[in-house]
Design a protein around this motif. Structure first.
Motif, PDB file in Angstrom:
ATOM      1  N   PHE A  22       0.830  -1.209   0.000  1.00 30.22           N
ATOM      2  CA  PHE A  22       0.000   0.000   0.000  1.00 30.22           C
ATOM      3  C   PHE A  22       0.860   1.252   0.000  1.00 30.22           C
ATOM      4  CE2 PHE A  22      -3.714  -2.528   1.387  1.00 30.22           C
ATOM      5  CZ  PHE A  22      -4.669  -1.972   0.555  1.00 30.22           C
ATOM      6  N   CYS A  23       1.936   1.235   0.757  1.00 30.97           N
ATOM      7  CA  CYS A  23       2.829   2.394   0.819  1.00 30.97           C
ATOM      8  C   CYS A  23       3.468   2.650  -0.545  1.00 30.97           C
ATOM      9  CB  CYS A  23       3.900   2.155   1.882  1.00 30.97           C
ATOM     10  SG  CYS A  23       5.034   3.521   2.091  1.00 30.97           S
ATOM     11  N   LEU A  24       3.961   1.599  -1.185  1.00 31.37           N
ATOM     12  CA  LEU A  24       4.573   1.758  -2.507  1.00 31.37           C
ATOM     13  C   LEU A  24       3.549   2.161  -3.558  1.00 31.37           C
ATOM     14  CD1 LEU A  24       7.066  -1.252  -2.503  1.00 31.37           C
ATOM     15  CD2 LEU A  24       7.576   1.187  -2.199  1.00 31.37           C
ATOM     16  N   TRP A  25       2.343   1.626  -3.446  1.00 32.16           N
ATOM     17  CA  TRP A  25       1.275   1.995  -4.372  1.00 32.16           C
ATOM     18  C   TRP A  25       0.950   3.485  -4.227  1.00 32.16           C
ATOM     19  CZ3 TRP A  25      -4.321  -0.378  -4.052  1.00 32.16           C
ATOM     20  CH2 TRP A  25      -5.061   0.034  -5.137  1.00 32.16           C
ATOM     21  N   ALA A  26       0.814   3.935  -2.993  1.00 29.03           N
ATOM     22  CA  ALA A  26       0.532   5.359  -2.760  1.00 29.03           C
ATOM     23  C   ALA A  26       1.698   6.225  -3.231  1.00 29.03           C
ATOM     24  CB  ALA A  26       0.250   5.604  -1.284  1.00 29.03           C
ATOM     25  N   LEU A  27       2.921   5.752  -3.021  1.00 27.55           N
ATOM     26  CA  LEU A  27       4.086   6.492  -3.504  1.00 27.55           C
ATOM     27  C   LEU A  27       4.085   6.566  -5.029  1.00 27.55           C
ATOM     28  CD1 LEU A  27       6.571   7.966  -2.438  1.00 27.55           C
ATOM     29  CD2 LEU A  27       7.817   5.817  -2.638  1.00 27.55           C
ATOM     30  N   LEU A  40      -1.835  13.552  -0.269  1.00 23.74           N
ATOM     31  CA  LEU A  40      -2.558  12.313  -0.558  1.00 23.74           C
ATOM     32  C   LEU A  40      -2.955  11.657   0.763  1.00 23.74           C
ATOM     33  CD1 LEU A  40      -3.571  10.406  -2.789  1.00 23.74           C
ATOM     34  CD2 LEU A  40      -1.430   9.150  -2.524  1.00 23.74           C
ATOM     35  N   SER A  41      -4.143  12.003   1.235  1.00 24.18           N
ATOM     36  CA  SER A  41      -4.615  11.465   2.514  1.00 24.18           C
ATOM     37  C   SER A  41      -5.208  10.069   2.324  1.00 24.18           C
ATOM     38  CB  SER A  41      -5.660  12.396   3.117  1.00 24.18           C
ATOM     39  OG  SER A  41      -6.816  12.398   2.321  1.00 24.18           O
ATOM     40  N   ASN A  42      -5.432   9.400   3.448  1.00 26.83           N
ATOM     41  CA  ASN A  42      -6.084   8.086   3.396  1.00 26.83           C
ATOM     42  C   ASN A  42      -7.455   8.185   2.749  1.00 26.83           C
ATOM     43  OD1 ASN A  42      -4.071   6.545   4.689  1.00 26.83           O
ATOM     44  ND2 ASN A  42      -4.775   7.207   6.690  1.00 26.83           N
ATOM     45  N   ASP A  43      -8.187   9.246   3.058  1.00 28.06           N
ATOM     46  CA  ASP A  43      -9.519   9.443   2.509  1.00 28.06           C
ATOM     47  C   ASP A  43      -9.476   9.541   0.981  1.00 28.06           C
ATOM     48  OD1 ASP A  43     -12.247   9.794   2.612  1.00 28.06           O
ATOM     49  OD2 ASP A  43     -12.138  11.935   3.086  1.00 28.06           O
ATOM     50  N   ILE A  44      -8.583  10.342   0.456  1.00 30.12           N
ATOM     51  CA  ILE A  44      -8.474  10.520  -0.998  1.00 30.12           C
ATOM     52  C   ILE A  44      -7.979   9.243  -1.671  1.00 30.12           C
ATOM     53  CG2 ILE A  44      -7.241  11.775  -2.814  1.00 30.12           C
ATOM     54  CD1 ILE A  44      -7.178  14.176  -0.860  1.00 30.12           C
ATOM     55  N   PHE A  45      -6.956   8.621  -1.101  1.00 34.89           N
ATOM     56  CA  PHE A  45      -6.379   7.423  -1.712  1.00 34.89           C
ATOM     57  C   PHE A  45      -7.395   6.289  -1.778  1.00 34.89           C
ATOM     58  CE2 PHE A  45      -4.077   3.366  -1.375  1.00 34.89           C
ATOM     59  CZ  PHE A  45      -3.334   3.431  -2.535  1.00 34.89           C
ATOM     60  N   PHE A  46      -8.050   6.005  -0.656  1.00 34.15           N
ATOM     61  CA  PHE A  46      -9.002   4.889  -0.640  1.00 34.15           C
ATOM     62  C   PHE A  46     -10.242   5.193  -1.482  1.00 34.15           C
ATOM     63  CE2 PHE A  46      -6.450   3.413   2.867  1.00 34.15           C
ATOM     64  CZ  PHE A  46      -6.521   2.033   2.743  1.00 34.15           C
ATOM     65  N   SER A  47     -10.726   6.413  -1.453  1.00 33.17           N
ATOM     66  CA  SER A  47     -11.919   6.725  -2.243  1.00 33.17           C
ATOM     67  C   SER A  47     -11.640   6.677  -3.746  1.00 33.17           C
ATOM     68  CB  SER A  47     -12.486   8.084  -1.849  1.00 33.17           C
ATOM     69  OG  SER A  47     -11.593   9.114  -2.191  1.00 33.17           O
ATOM     70  N   ASP A  48     -10.440   7.042  -4.168  1.00 32.53           N
ATOM     71  CA  ASP A  48     -10.103   7.026  -5.593  1.00 32.53           C
ATOM     72  C   ASP A  48      -9.664   5.657  -6.105  1.00 32.53           C
ATOM     73  OD1 ASP A  48     -10.682   9.693  -5.698  1.00 32.53           O
ATOM     74  OD2 ASP A  48      -8.592  10.366  -5.811  1.00 32.53           O
ATOM     75  N   HIS A  49      -8.901   4.924  -5.300  1.00 35.55           N
ATOM     76  CA  HIS A  49      -8.270   3.695  -5.798  1.00 35.55           C
ATOM     77  C   HIS A  49      -8.870   2.409  -5.250  1.00 35.55           C
ATOM     78  CE1 HIS A  49      -5.271   6.035  -7.856  1.00 35.55           C
ATOM     79  NE2 HIS A  49      -5.122   6.755  -6.763  1.00 35.55           N
ATOM     80  N   LEU A  50      -9.569   2.466  -4.139  1.00 30.85           N
ATOM     81  CA  LEU A  50     -10.228   1.290  -3.570  1.00 30.85           C
ATOM     82  C   LEU A  50     -11.637   1.667  -3.096  1.00 30.85           C
ATOM     83  CD1 LEU A  50      -7.222  -0.021  -1.460  1.00 30.85           C
ATOM     84  CD2 LEU A  50      -8.165  -1.096  -3.489  1.00 30.85           C
ATOM     85  N   PRO A  51     -12.523   2.080  -4.017  1.00 32.98           N
ATOM     86  CA  PRO A  51     -13.832   2.574  -3.583  1.00 32.98           C
ATOM     87  C   PRO A  51     -14.697   1.513  -2.904  1.00 32.98           C
ATOM     88  CG  PRO A  51     -13.741   2.400  -5.969  1.00 32.98           C
ATOM     89  CD  PRO A  51     -12.359   2.142  -5.462  1.00 32.98           C
ATOM     90  N   PHE A  52     -14.577   0.241  -3.298  1.00 31.88           N
ATOM     91  CA  PHE A  52     -15.369  -0.811  -2.671  1.00 31.88           C
ATOM     92  C   PHE A  52     -14.961  -1.005  -1.216  1.00 31.88           C
ATOM     93  CE2 PHE A  52     -11.694  -2.656  -4.675  1.00 31.88           C
ATOM     94  CZ  PHE A  52     -11.195  -3.551  -3.728  1.00 31.88           C
ATOM     95  N   LEU A  53     -13.682  -0.920  -0.941  1.00 36.76           N
ATOM     96  CA  LEU A  53     -13.187  -1.043   0.427  1.00 36.76           C
ATOM     97  C   LEU A  53     -13.483   0.229   1.226  1.00 36.76           C
ATOM     98  CD1 LEU A  53     -11.625  -3.120   2.096  1.00 36.76           C
ATOM     99  CD2 LEU A  53      -9.536  -2.000   1.406  1.00 36.76           C
ATOM    100  N   TYR A  54     -13.402   1.341   0.576  1.00 36.31           N
ATOM    101  CA  TYR A  54     -13.689   2.635   1.203  1.00 36.31           C
ATOM    102  C   TYR A  54     -15.128   2.694   1.715  1.00 36.31           C
ATOM    103  CZ  TYR A  54     -14.295   7.738   1.473  1.00 36.31           C
ATOM    104  OH  TYR A  54     -14.562   9.011   1.885  1.00 36.31           O
ATOM    105  N   LEU A  55     -16.062   2.189   0.916  1.00 35.35           N
ATOM    106  CA  LEU A  55     -17.473   2.208   1.304  1.00 35.35           C
ATOM    107  C   LEU A  55     -17.753   1.295   2.491  1.00 35.35           C
ATOM    108  CD1 LEU A  55     -19.193   2.232  -2.200  1.00 35.35           C
ATOM    109  CD2 LEU A  55     -18.963   4.128  -0.580  1.00 35.35           C
ATOM    110  N   LEU A  56     -16.930   0.280   2.689  1.00 37.22           N
ATOM    111  CA  LEU A  56     -17.108  -0.622   3.828  1.00 37.22           C
ATOM    112  C   LEU A  56     -16.387  -0.133   5.084  1.00 37.22           C
ATOM    113  CD1 LEU A  56     -16.602  -4.054   2.040  1.00 37.22           C
ATOM    114  CD2 LEU A  56     -18.745  -3.092   2.874  1.00 37.22           C
ATOM    115  N   ILE A  57     -15.174   0.357   4.908  1.00 41.99           N
ATOM    116  CA  ILE A  57     -14.334   0.681   6.067  1.00 41.99           C
ATOM    117  C   ILE A  57     -14.665   2.034   6.675  1.00 41.99           C
ATOM    118  CG2 ILE A  57     -11.968   1.151   6.776  1.00 41.99           C
ATOM    119  CD1 ILE A  57     -11.040  -0.985   4.924  1.00 41.99           C
TER     120      ILE A  57
END
Length: 113
Positions: A22-27, A40-57
Motif C-alpha cells: 500500500f505504501c509503494l502503491w501510494a508512492l 494524498l490522505s487516506n480518505d483521498i487514496f481509498f476513495s479514488d483507488h479502492l472505492p469498494f473497500l472505502y465504502l465498507l471501512i
C-alpha cells in the motif's frame, strides 16, 4: 492468553508486506500525479483507488472510533501512515514473540541456535 498473543504477533508480522505494498502503491500515485506525499490522505487514496473497500471501512471506523479520531486517521498522509504502521506492527510482533519466548521454559521455542 499466550496463544492469543502469539497469533496477534504473527498477524502483525505477516501483514507487513501488505502495508508496504500500500505504501509503494501510494508512492507511485504521488510520483505519477499532481498529489504530494502530504496531500494524498487516506480518505483521498481509498476513495479514488479502492472505492469498494472505502465504502465498507469508512462508516465502520466512525462506528468503532470517536468521530475526532476517525477524522484524524482518514486525514493522515497515506504514504507516511502506511510506512509508520508497517514499522510499528512489525516491531510490536517481534517484541511480543521475544517476550513470549523469554518466559517459556522450553528452549525449543527460543530463536537462539
Amino acid at each position: 492468553m499466550t496463544v492469543f498473543l502469539r497469533v496477534l504477533a504473527h498477524i502483525s508480522i505477516w501483514t507487513t508486506p501488505f502495508q508496504i505494498v500500500f505504501c509503494l502503491w501510494a508512492l507511485g500515485v504521488v510520483l505519477s500525479s499532481d498529489a504530494t506525499v502530504l496531500s494524498l490522505s487516506n480518505d483521498i487514496f481509498f476513495s479514488d483507488h479502492l472505492p469498494f473497500l472505502y465504502l465498507l471501512i469508512k462508516p465502520f471506523t466512525y462506528i468503532v472510533l470517536p468521530d475526532a479520531l476517525a477524522n484524524f486517521i482518514w486525514s493522515l498522509p497515506t504514504v507516511i501512515h502506511q510506512l509508520f504502521k508497517a514499522v510499528v506492527s512489525t516491531w510490536l510482533g517481534l517484541w511480543i514473540l521475544k517476550k513470549l519466548n523469554q518466559g517459556h521454559p522450553n528452549p525449543a521455542f527460543t530463536n537462539e541456535p
